[in-house]
Design an enzyme around this catalytic site. Structure first.
Site, PDB file in Angstrom:
ATOM      1  N   CYS A  25       0.832  -1.203   0.000  1.00 17.66           N
ATOM      2  CA  CYS A  25       0.000   0.000   0.000  1.00 17.66           C
ATOM      3  C   CYS A  25       0.866   1.253   0.000  1.00 17.66           C
ATOM      4  O   CYS A  25       0.456   2.303  -0.488  1.00 17.66           O
ATOM      5  CB  CYS A  25      -0.947  -0.003   1.197  1.00 17.66           C
ATOM      6  SG  CYS A  25      -0.175  -0.464   2.750  1.00 17.66           S
ATOM      7  N   HIS A 431      -0.808   7.557   6.950  1.00 13.31           N
ATOM      8  CA  HIS A 431      -0.437   6.270   7.564  1.00 13.31           C
ATOM      9  C   HIS A 431      -1.353   6.018   8.743  1.00 13.31           C
ATOM     10  O   HIS A 431      -1.579   6.904   9.569  1.00 13.31           O
ATOM     11  CB  HIS A 431       1.017   6.303   8.039  1.00 13.31           C
ATOM     12  CG  HIS A 431       1.423   5.058   8.792  1.00 13.31           C
ATOM     13  ND1 HIS A 431       1.311   4.942  10.168  1.00 13.31           N
ATOM     14  CD2 HIS A 431       1.925   3.871   8.363  1.00 13.31           C
ATOM     15  CE1 HIS A 431       1.737   3.751  10.544  1.00 13.31           C
ATOM     16  NE2 HIS A 431       2.112   3.084   9.476  1.00 13.31           N
ATOM     17  N   HIS A 439      -1.092   0.799   7.622  1.00 11.73           N
ATOM     18  CA  HIS A 439      -1.657   0.855   6.273  1.00 11.73           C
ATOM     19  C   HIS A 439      -1.486   2.268   5.723  1.00 11.73           C
ATOM     20  O   HIS A 439      -1.525   3.242   6.471  1.00 11.73           O
ATOM     21  CB  HIS A 439      -3.140   0.481   6.329  1.00 11.73           C
ATOM     22  CG  HIS A 439      -3.815   0.483   4.997  1.00 11.73           C
ATOM     23  ND1 HIS A 439      -3.359  -0.280   3.946  1.00 11.73           N
ATOM     24  CD2 HIS A 439      -4.905   1.153   4.531  1.00 11.73           C
ATOM     25  CE1 HIS A 439      -4.144  -0.079   2.889  1.00 11.73           C
ATOM     26  NE2 HIS A 439      -5.079   0.782   3.229  1.00 11.73           N
TER      27      HIS A 439
END
Length: 914
Positions: A25, A431, A439
């Site tokens: 990601c 974040h 993530h």
């Protein structure tokens, strides 16, 4: 990936997402931010490797850079022209991951990745620039786009210095600052800068930074991670930090050095004055010398209220006086009159529990001064009133002065001369999680739609500034911005579309691509088109098979009707059939017996004898496990028998065929009424009657007719061969299986047995598939979601308690529960993005993250550090599960009864707890 390619098909010109191919990601967030800089996009798409690439030395750098550049071009071209909703970046990611020494299973540090990405791009464009401009100093477009310069001016051990440095991503500290300007001010001044204006031989050192040249794309790295020396591990800073959508950089430019210094000095003086005013105000708002402090105006008000209070004493508060009855030994009333007058006046209290707790007679009901004259009270009230007014005025004046200073500071740089270098916020990289796991996603502004878009791996959705603020400023959950990308608002080419030189029209889609990439995207779109064709062909085959099944069913129904007619006629007028038919035995007693149903079982067979007045006696024999769960038929028998009984008069007057159709109409009308009723949750007619399920889900008329015929047919003849189940009967079987999963899970949950989780997980997933085909195909999704969520929270609580015990066996069991049950289920809660599920996930994570700052043994610390990245992985990739639990076999009657009991028990739970 969904097996249905239509689920993966791009809708119109919606932006293309990037698939998370395993902790990538971070890659998606950065690449989407750069791709949406149209100038950068054009540079990458139109890049061509040097013609003499084979003559270049094959060192490691060039060996990686050029293949990566080609894969990035391929990826960008798919993001431009693909017909897919999202594309796979695996090839580019794998090349880039080779540059990192850390394990590929760990999430990469994003700032490190971004630096490496820009380094590679710079090297790749440098090779091309040197080839294109031989003999001239080449210009590297990556440097022109992302790099700027600043002048460092300062004093080192009493000696002045000045030097120019280049920067790419500018790092800013977050801790201790409330907004981006405060971060920048702190970053531009290091050390004791006053020494700049002191004597040459000063021993103090310090420096200032002044930007001489800002890049078109200005990127700030927000340092939200710091190393905790005491704990020996990195920690994330969750403090709130605000940043504007429009940033004016004039105050940091070298050309405005003198003006800025004057303004900084003025701001410093104002802040000093502000500190004094705030201290004075604090003394008014927190008055007192002890630990408890109160606003002074309130203290004076309370004193005024006390001084003006009147003592109030109620008669009821005093003990009740009673006569001394000790002299009246006879107990007669005459004893009272015989007592002397003095004795009558002498009263003594009778002590009882409640009378003993009453207030003394001289204590007022509320605090009030006991000795104060009217004159004293008038003087005191006047003083207190005057002092309170003075305090309120002083407080108001102080607050007004503080507000004016704040406004002055805020407007210090608002004149036009200091608003000539505007930078507009282009992208915010976010974040969520802790320092060692989490993530990443990005918010990117779309200037053409004039809205913010959220790029979260394969999901690309419209967003808002309010959502961006919530997720990016920090202080909310564990999410915050770690990188801000601003673009020069006076350089529109950065985000402007390219125009066709001949037609003047905007280039879009495939028209943007050079020939080689057009071919590449075309081939990929053709592959995707084949997927769709194969899917369509498969669905067509399934539809054809269903048509054939329906046609066969219709033929079977027709044949069934013929047999029924013959059997019905033979009921009264024909002799028993000559060919052996042990399945049907008919006898017509001379005296019609009362309504009667008896049942007998033998190994492998069940026999039911039905006697109907004026019609006859029927014997039904069926093999166990026969047609479509023989038990499924049983609840319908009573209705069918009643329908046949009600049609007996038609049978006598119009014959068997008319009676048969009458019975079918009666039974269908009864089931239709059930299908239209608004029943309580515990009474679900779909479980008791398959035809109710079919009616509510608009099954084809032929399916209804065939099923109804089949149920009547069971009264006359038993199938000797198993029929091929139709699609609708299979759908009903799936509904029953989902119900059993749900019921089993809820029963276990009510008994606080949290192995219920797997039942609830599978029932929720299967139920979602059912509901996707129709509202009445499944059960209440919110109810299932609630108990799935609660079961996960209970398991998380149980596992955390085991971990806290510190016992080796308990800790291992607790982490086993988390790794095997809880962690694999978290993506199921994240994928649908419902608020309650997201909050549940956040609660579970916070419980475990709270251990990070606590003292614990090294072995526990090691296990926690190993476990947290799994828990904090926010990808929605579905991990492996246990196989579905084996389901018990329930007859329809038993299933309906157990379902009714479970749902009735849930109904007794308070609404807020469901």
């Amino acid at each position: 990936d969904s097996p249905n390619p239509y689920d993966r098909k791009r809708i119109d010109t919606c932006p293309v997402g990037l698939k998370n191919v395993g902790n990538t990601c971070w890659f998606s967030a950065v690449i989407q931010s750069l791709f949406n800089l149209l100038e950068f996009q054009r540079l990458v798409l139109n890049y061509s490797p040097p013609a003499r690439v084979h003559d270049l030395p094959r060192n490691q750098k060039e060996h990686r850079n050029l293949p990566f550049m080609q894969e990035l071009r391929n990826l960008f071209s798919l993001m431009v022209g693909s017909k897919r909703k999202y594309v796979d970046p695996s090839r580019a990611v794998e090349i880039l991951k080779d540059a990192f020494k850390s394990s590929e299973s760990q999430q990469q540090d994003v700032s490190e990745f971004t630096h490496k990405l820009l380094d590679w791009l710079e090297d790749a464009f440098q090779m091309k620039a040197e080839e294109d401009r031989e003999g001239e100093k080449p210009k590297n477009p990556m440097v022109e786009l992302f790099y700027g310069r600043f002048l460092a001016v300062g004093v080192l051990e009493g000696k002045k210095f000045e030097n120019t440095e280049m920067f790419g991503q500018y790092p800013l500290q977050v801790n201790g600052f409330k907004d981006l300007h405060e971060c920048l001010e702190a970053a531009m001044i290091e050390g004791e800068i006053e020494s700049l204006h002191s004597a040459e031989n000063s021993a103090r050192s310090g420096q200032e930074h002044w930007f001489t040249e800002l890049p078109p794309v200005l990127t700030f790295e927000l340092s939200r991670f710091e190393f905790n020396q005491a704990l020996g591990r990195p920690e994330k800073i969750h403090n709130k930090l605000e940043f504007p959508s429009m940033l004016y950089m004039d105050r940091y430019m070298d050309r405005n050095r003198d003006i800025t210094r004057i303004k900084r000095e003025e701001i410093r003086r104002l802040k000093e004055h502000l500190t004094l005013l705030q201290q004075r105000l604090e003394r008014y708002l927190s008055y007192g010398s002890g630990p408890k402090r109160f606003p002074l105006a309130d203290v004076l008000q309370y004193a005024m209220e006390f001084a003006s209070s009147k003592p109030v004493c109620l008669d009821a508060a005093a003990p009740l006086p009673l006569a001394n009855l000790t002299g009246n030994t006879s107990g007669s009333p005459s004893g009272l009159s015989a007592a002397p007058a003095a004795a009558q006046q002498q009263r003594i209290p009778i002590h009882k529990p409640f009378t003993q707790s009453r207030l003394p007679p001289d204590l007022p009901m509320h605090p009030a001064p006991r000795h104060i004259t009217e004159e004293e009270l008038r003087v005191l009230e006047g003083c207190l009133h005057r002092w309170r007014s003075e305090v309120e005025n002083d407080t108001r004046d102080l607050q007004g002065s503080i507000n004016r200073i704040h406004r002055t500071i805020d407007l210090m740089y608002s004149d036009k001369s200091m608003m000539q270098v505007p930078y507009r916020l282009h992208a915010v990289l976010v974040h969520e999680g802790q320092a060692n796991a989490g993530h990443y996603w990005a918010y990117i502004y779309d200037p053409h739609q004039r809205c913010w878009m959220k790029y979260n791996d394969i999901s690309v959705t419209k967003s808002s500034w309010e959502e961006l603020v919530r997720d990016s400023f920090g202080g909310y959950r564990n999410a915050s911005a770690y990188c801000l990308m601003y673009i020069n608002d006076k350089k529109p080419f950065l985000i402007e579309e390219e125009f066709d030189k001949e037609t003047g029209q905007v280039l879009s889609g495939m028209d943007k691509l050079p020939p080689d990439l057009k071919q590449y995207v075309k081939e990929d779109n053709e592959l995707f088109g084949k997927e769709i064709e194969e899917w369509d062909a498969l669905q067509a085959r399934k539809a054809q098979q269903e048509k054939l099944a329906l046609a066969t069913a219709a033929a079977d129904a027709s044949a069934t009707f013929s047999v029924l007619t013959v059997s019905s006629v033979s009921l009264q007028s024909l002799p028993p059939p000559s060919s052996p038919q042990p399945e049907v035995q008919v006898s017509t007693p001379s005296t019609p017996p009362p309504d009667l149903v008896t049942e007998a079982e033998s190994p492998g067979q069940r026999t039911v004898e039905v006697a109907i007045p004026n019609v006859g006696t029927f014997v039904i024999e069926s093999e166990e496990g026969g047609y479509d769960d023989e038990a499924m038929m049983t609840p319908n028998m009573q209705g069918i028998i009643m329908a046949i009984g009600k049609s007996s008069s038609v049978y006598e007057t119009n014959g068997p065929e008319a009676a048969f159709f009458k019975a079918i109409k009666l039974e269908y009308a009864r089931l239709l009424r059930f299908a239209q009723e608004d029943t309580p949750p515990e009474n679900d007619y779909r479980l008791q009657h398959i035809i109710v399920y079919f009616i509510q889900n608009q099954a084809p008329k032929k399916i209804l007719e065939r099923t109804l015929l089949t149920q009547f047919f069971t009264l006359y003849i038993v199938f000797k061969k198993k029929e091929k189940k139709s699609m609708w009967h299979q759908a009903y079987r799936n509904f029953r299986e989902t119900t059993i999963f749900m019921m089993s899970g809820l029963e276990l949950f009510q008994k606080t047995k949290y192995e219920a989780l797997m039942y609830l997980i599978y029932s929720y997933q299967y139920n979602k598939e059912l509901l996707s085909k129709g509202l009445y195909r499944g059960h209440d999704e919110e109810l299932l979601g609630y108990y799935r969520r609660e079961c996960l929270l209970k398991l998380n609580e149980q596992a955390a308690a085991m971990f806290e015990s510190g016992e080796e066996a308990e800790v291992s069991t607790g982490l086993g529960i988390m790794n095997e049950l809880v962690v694999p289920c978290i993506p199921l809660l994240l994928i649908h993005d419902t608020e309650r599920d997201l909050l549940a996930v956040e609660d579970m994570r916070n419980r475990w993250c709270s251990y990070l700052g606590q003292e614990m043994e090294s072995n526990l610390q090691e296990k926690l550090t190993d476990f947290l990245p799994k828990l904090l992985d926010c990808s929605t990739e579905i991990k492996s599960f246990h196989d579905p639990p084996k389901l018990p076999a329930y007859s329809t009657l038993e299933l309906s009864e157990r379902f009714s009991r479970v749902m009735a028990a849930l109904g007794r739970v308070p609404t807020e707890a469901r």
